[in-house]
Design a protein around this motif. Structure first.
Motif, PDB file in Angstrom:
ATOM      1  N   THR A 170       0.856  -1.180   0.000  1.00 32.25           N
ATOM      2  CA  THR A 170       0.000   0.000   0.000  1.00 32.25           C
ATOM      3  C   THR A 170       0.892   1.229   0.000  1.00 32.25           C
ATOM      4  OG1 THR A 170      -1.900   1.088   1.044  1.00 32.25           O
ATOM      5  CG2 THR A 170      -0.193   0.242   2.511  1.00 32.25           C
ATOM      6  N   ILE A 171       0.318   2.359  -0.308  1.00 34.87           N
ATOM      7  CA  ILE A 171       1.057   3.611  -0.344  1.00 34.87           C
ATOM      8  C   ILE A 171       0.631   4.473   0.842  1.00 34.87           C
ATOM      9  CG2 ILE A 171       1.538   5.719  -1.647  1.00 34.87           C
ATOM     10  CD1 ILE A 171       2.701   3.232  -2.909  1.00 34.87           C
ATOM     11  N   VAL A 172       1.604   4.973   1.584  1.00 32.40           N
ATOM     12  CA  VAL A 172       1.355   5.913   2.677  1.00 32.40           C
ATOM     13  C   VAL A 172       1.688   7.309   2.150  1.00 32.40           C
ATOM     14  CG1 VAL A 172       1.895   6.552   5.046  1.00 32.40           C
ATOM     15  CG2 VAL A 172       1.997   4.148   4.349  1.00 32.40           C
ATOM     16  N   ARG A 173       0.678   8.166   2.102  1.00 32.08           N
ATOM     17  CA  ARG A 173       0.833   9.488   1.492  1.00 32.08           C
ATOM     18  C   ARG A 173       0.895  10.571   2.570  1.00 32.08           C
ATOM     19  NH1 ARG A 173      -0.643   8.090  -3.785  1.00 32.08           N
ATOM     20  NH2 ARG A 173      -2.056   6.295  -3.861  1.00 32.08           N
ATOM     21  N   PHE A 174       1.882  11.453   2.432  1.00 31.47           N
ATOM     22  CA  PHE A 174       2.032  12.569   3.354  1.00 31.47           C
ATOM     23  C   PHE A 174       1.918  13.878   2.569  1.00 31.47           C
ATOM     24  CE2 PHE A 174       4.365   9.086   5.327  1.00 31.47           C
ATOM     25  CZ  PHE A 174       3.837   9.107   6.618  1.00 31.47           C
ATOM     26  N   PRO A 175       1.083  14.825   3.025  1.00 33.04           N
ATOM     27  CA  PRO A 175       0.947  16.103   2.317  1.00 33.04           C
ATOM     28  C   PRO A 175       2.121  17.024   2.625  1.00 33.04           C
ATOM     29  CG  PRO A 175      -0.394  16.139   4.293  1.00 33.04           C
ATOM     30  CD  PRO A 175       0.220  14.756   4.215  1.00 33.04           C
ATOM     31  N   SER A 176       2.165  18.137   1.924  1.00 30.70           N
ATOM     32  CA  SER A 176       3.240  19.108   2.147  1.00 30.70           C
ATOM     33  C   SER A 176       3.138  19.751   3.527  1.00 30.70           C
ATOM     34  CB  SER A 176       3.190  20.193   1.065  1.00 30.70           C
ATOM     35  OG  SER A 176       1.930  20.855   1.083  1.00 30.70           O
ATOM     36  N   THR A 177       1.942  19.665   4.138  1.00 30.19           N
ATOM     37  CA  THR A 177       1.725  20.278   5.448  1.00 30.19           C
ATOM     38  C   THR A 177       2.037  19.326   6.601  1.00 30.19           C
ATOM     39  OG1 THR A 177      -0.608  19.617   5.276  1.00 30.19           O
ATOM     40  CG2 THR A 177      -0.047  21.862   4.610  1.00 30.19           C
ATOM     41  N   VAL A 178       2.598  18.160   6.333  1.00 29.71           N
ATOM     42  CA  VAL A 178       2.823  17.164   7.378  1.00 29.71           C
ATOM     43  C   VAL A 178       3.764  17.727   8.454  1.00 29.71           C
ATOM     44  CG1 VAL A 178       4.737  16.077   6.124  1.00 29.71           C
ATOM     45  CG2 VAL A 178       3.446  14.774   7.836  1.00 29.71           C
ATOM     46  N   PRO A 179       3.381  17.626   9.728  1.00 30.51           N
ATOM     47  CA  PRO A 179       4.251  18.125  10.799  1.00 30.51           C
ATOM     48  C   PRO A 179       5.444  17.197  11.008  1.00 30.51           C
ATOM     49  CG  PRO A 179       1.935  17.990  11.507  1.00 30.51           C
ATOM     50  CD  PRO A 179       2.059  17.216  10.239  1.00 30.51           C
ATOM     51  N   THR A 180       6.504  17.745  11.555  1.00 32.57           N
ATOM     52  CA  THR A 180       7.672  16.929  11.871  1.00 32.57           C
ATOM     53  C   THR A 180       7.443  16.180  13.185  1.00 32.57           C
ATOM     54  OG1 THR A 180       8.727  18.791  13.005  1.00 32.57           O
ATOM     55  CG2 THR A 180       9.233  18.492  10.674  1.00 32.57           C
ATOM     56  N   GLY A 181       8.219  15.139  13.380  1.00 31.16           N
ATOM     57  CA  GLY A 181       8.106  14.354  14.603  1.00 31.16           C
ATOM     58  C   GLY A 181       8.247  12.870  14.321  1.00 31.16           C
ATOM     59  N   THR A 182       8.014  12.071  15.348  1.00 32.26           N
ATOM     60  CA  THR A 182       8.094  10.618  15.231  1.00 32.26           C
ATOM     61  C   THR A 182       6.694  10.045  15.044  1.00 32.26           C
ATOM     62  OG1 THR A 182      10.066  10.536  16.637  1.00 32.26           O
ATOM     63  CG2 THR A 182       8.831   8.488  16.351  1.00 32.26           C
ATOM     64  N   TYR A 183       6.549   9.238  14.019  1.00 30.16           N
ATOM     65  CA  TYR A 183       5.263   8.632  13.678  1.00 30.16           C
ATOM     66  C   TYR A 183       5.321   7.131  13.955  1.00 30.16           C
ATOM     67  CZ  TYR A 183       3.903  12.913  11.207  1.00 30.16           C
ATOM     68  OH  TYR A 183       3.572  14.210  10.900  1.00 30.16           O
ATOM     69  N   LEU A 184       4.144   6.552  14.160  1.00 32.97           N
ATOM     70  CA  LEU A 184       4.036   5.108  14.329  1.00 32.97           C
ATOM     71  C   LEU A 184       3.170   4.542  13.218  1.00 32.97           C
ATOM     72  CD1 LEU A 184       3.542   4.663  18.188  1.00 32.97           C
ATOM     73  CD2 LEU A 184       5.639   4.368  16.848  1.00 32.97           C
ATOM     74  N   VAL A 185       3.685   3.514  12.560  1.00 30.65           N
ATOM     75  CA  VAL A 185       2.950   2.808  11.512  1.00 30.65           C
ATOM     76  C   VAL A 185       2.580   1.434  12.079  1.00 30.65           C
ATOM     77  CG1 VAL A 185       2.997   1.946   9.151  1.00 30.65           C
ATOM     78  CG2 VAL A 185       4.234   4.043   9.737  1.00 30.65           C
ATOM     79  N   GLU A 186       1.302   1.207  12.314  1.00 30.52           N
ATOM     80  CA  GLU A 186       0.830  -0.044  12.904  1.00 30.52           C
ATOM     81  C   GLU A 186       0.152  -0.890  11.824  1.00 30.52           C
ATOM     82  OE1 GLU A 186      -0.460   0.983  17.386  1.00 30.52           O
ATOM     83  OE2 GLU A 186      -1.496   2.171  15.866  1.00 30.52           O
ATOM     84  N   VAL A 187       0.601  -2.123  11.677  1.00 27.40           N
ATOM     85  CA  VAL A 187       0.038  -3.056  10.702  1.00 27.40           C
ATOM     86  C   VAL A 187      -0.585  -4.223  11.469  1.00 27.40           C
ATOM     87  CG1 VAL A 187       0.485  -4.438   8.646  1.00 27.40           C
ATOM     88  CG2 VAL A 187       1.874  -2.409   9.106  1.00 27.40           C
ATOM     89  N   PHE A 188      -1.843  -4.517  11.159  1.00 26.34           N
ATOM     90  CA  PHE A 188      -2.575  -5.570  11.861  1.00 26.34           C
ATOM     91  C   PHE A 188      -3.009  -6.653  10.868  1.00 26.34           C
ATOM     92  CE2 PHE A 188      -3.387  -1.532  14.021  1.00 26.34           C
ATOM     93  CZ  PHE A 188      -2.970  -1.822  15.312  1.00 26.34           C
ATOM     94  N   PHE A 189      -2.812  -7.904  11.255  1.00 28.45           N
ATOM     95  CA  PHE A 189      -3.311  -9.036  10.486  1.00 28.45           C
ATOM     96  C   PHE A 189      -4.512  -9.590  11.247  1.00 28.45           C
ATOM     97  CE2 PHE A 189      -3.092 -13.704   9.576  1.00 28.45           C
ATOM     98  CZ  PHE A 189      -3.561 -13.611   8.274  1.00 28.45           C
ATOM     99  N   VAL A 190      -5.687  -9.548  10.602  1.00 25.52           N
ATOM    100  CA  VAL A 190      -6.950  -9.858  11.268  1.00 25.52           C
ATOM    101  C   VAL A 190      -7.643 -11.021  10.574  1.00 25.52           C
ATOM    102  CG1 VAL A 190      -9.205  -8.934  11.952  1.00 25.52           C
ATOM    103  CG2 VAL A 190      -7.192  -7.434  11.947  1.00 25.52           C
ATOM    104  N   ARG A 191      -8.160 -11.939  11.382  1.00 24.75           N
ATOM    105  CA  ARG A 191      -8.953 -13.046  10.841  1.00 24.75           C
ATOM    106  C   ARG A 191     -10.077 -13.372  11.823  1.00 24.75           C
ATOM    107  NH1 ARG A 191      -5.222 -16.910  10.256  1.00 24.75           N
ATOM    108  NH2 ARG A 191      -5.756 -17.935  12.221  1.00 24.75           N
ATOM    109  N   ASP A 192     -11.278 -13.535  11.287  1.00 26.79           N
ATOM    110  CA  ASP A 192     -12.461 -13.864  12.094  1.00 26.79           C
ATOM    111  C   ASP A 192     -12.671 -12.862  13.227  1.00 26.79           C
ATOM    112  OD1 ASP A 192     -12.856 -16.129  10.517  1.00 26.79           O
ATOM    113  OD2 ASP A 192     -11.574 -17.359  11.811  1.00 26.79           O
TER     114      ASP A 192
END
Length: 247
Positions: A170-192
């Motif tokens: 997938t593509i994670v898109r950030f606009p020109s207005t994105v603030p600086t700092g530390t981000y968290l990218v959480e990926v979940f695998f879900v079933r039932d």
């Protein structure tokens, strides 16, 4: 995204998965870069998130920027003039919030799971400090709309593409207005309706180059920066007048 880059990402996902073991890693994911460099002329950025799964199920992605305290004010008209009226302060507002998922995830996932994952703006735990949630609802709507207008909150859920039942991207898109700092990218695998596996990846958004140095100087030495800016403006005006007189 160009085909060679996608092929490389898929190959890396397979290598990572093979190195971790099936039982220990139902899902493995990574980003094409862990740094978004905000430089002069920055117009936004797109990162590739890729990975692999060993079982059938859904994939959901939540990207959150650093939390901040936000004050939302309601405009009031007093004697024909618009002034600031009532206000509400919200805690733990993500500076940026992004979502992605495979087809049908949100419809198939139970409401309690969406709430636990904070998947969907309605499930974000944005707490008002002065009013009860019902009374603060109009201010919350205004906050969300303002974030959406800046492209900092999603207007829709980005798709997660699954290739060959194992690889996904997938593509994670950030606009020109994105603030600086530390981000968290959480990926979940879900079933039932249950989270089988999850992975959290940090991401840094940082200013680099001359623009970063000017920004840091202006923040740390605001008074001096103001004086220098005025002197530069005066000098530029004097120089322009001198050139025109010569002409």
């Amino acid at each position: 995204m160009k085909a060679p880059r996608l092929a490389l990402a898929a190959l890396l996902a397979v290598v990572l998965l093979g190195g971790r073991g099936d039982a220990q890693a139902p899902i493995v994911a990574d980003l094409s870069s862990h740094l978004v460099a905000v430089t002069t002329g920055f117009t936004g950025a797109e990162l590739l998130l890729f990975g692999a799964v060993m079982e059938e199920g859904d994939i959901a992605l939540v990207v959150r920027g650093p939390n901040e305290r936000v004050t939302v004010r309601r405009k009031a008209r007093v004697v024909g003039v618009w002034v600031n009226g009532e206000s509400e302060v919200f805690e733990s507002v993500p500076a940026f919030y992004g979502l992605a998922a495979t087809d049908g995830f949100k419809e198939a996932a139970p409401p309690n799971l969406l709430k636990r994952l904070q998947f969907g703006i309605e499930n974000l735990r944005i707490a008002p400090t002065e009013r009860d949630p019902a009374a603060a609802a109009p201010f919350r709507v205004a906050l969300v709309n303002a974030k959406r207008n800046q492209a900092l909150f999603p207007a829709e859920i980005e798709p997660v593409s699954v290739l060959g039942d194992r690889l996904f991207r997938t593509i994670v898109r950030f606009p020109s207005t994105v603030p600086t700092g530390t981000y968290l990218v959480e990926v979940f695998f879900v079933r039932d309706g249950e989270v089988i596996s999850a992975q959290t990846t940090p991401l840094s958004v940082s200013r680099l180059g001359l623009g970063a140095e000017i920004y840091d100087f202006a923040r740390d030495h605001a008074a001096i920066y103001g004086v220098v800016a005025v002197l530069i403006a005066v000098a530029a005006g004097w120089l322009a007048g001198f050139v025109f007189r010569k002409g």
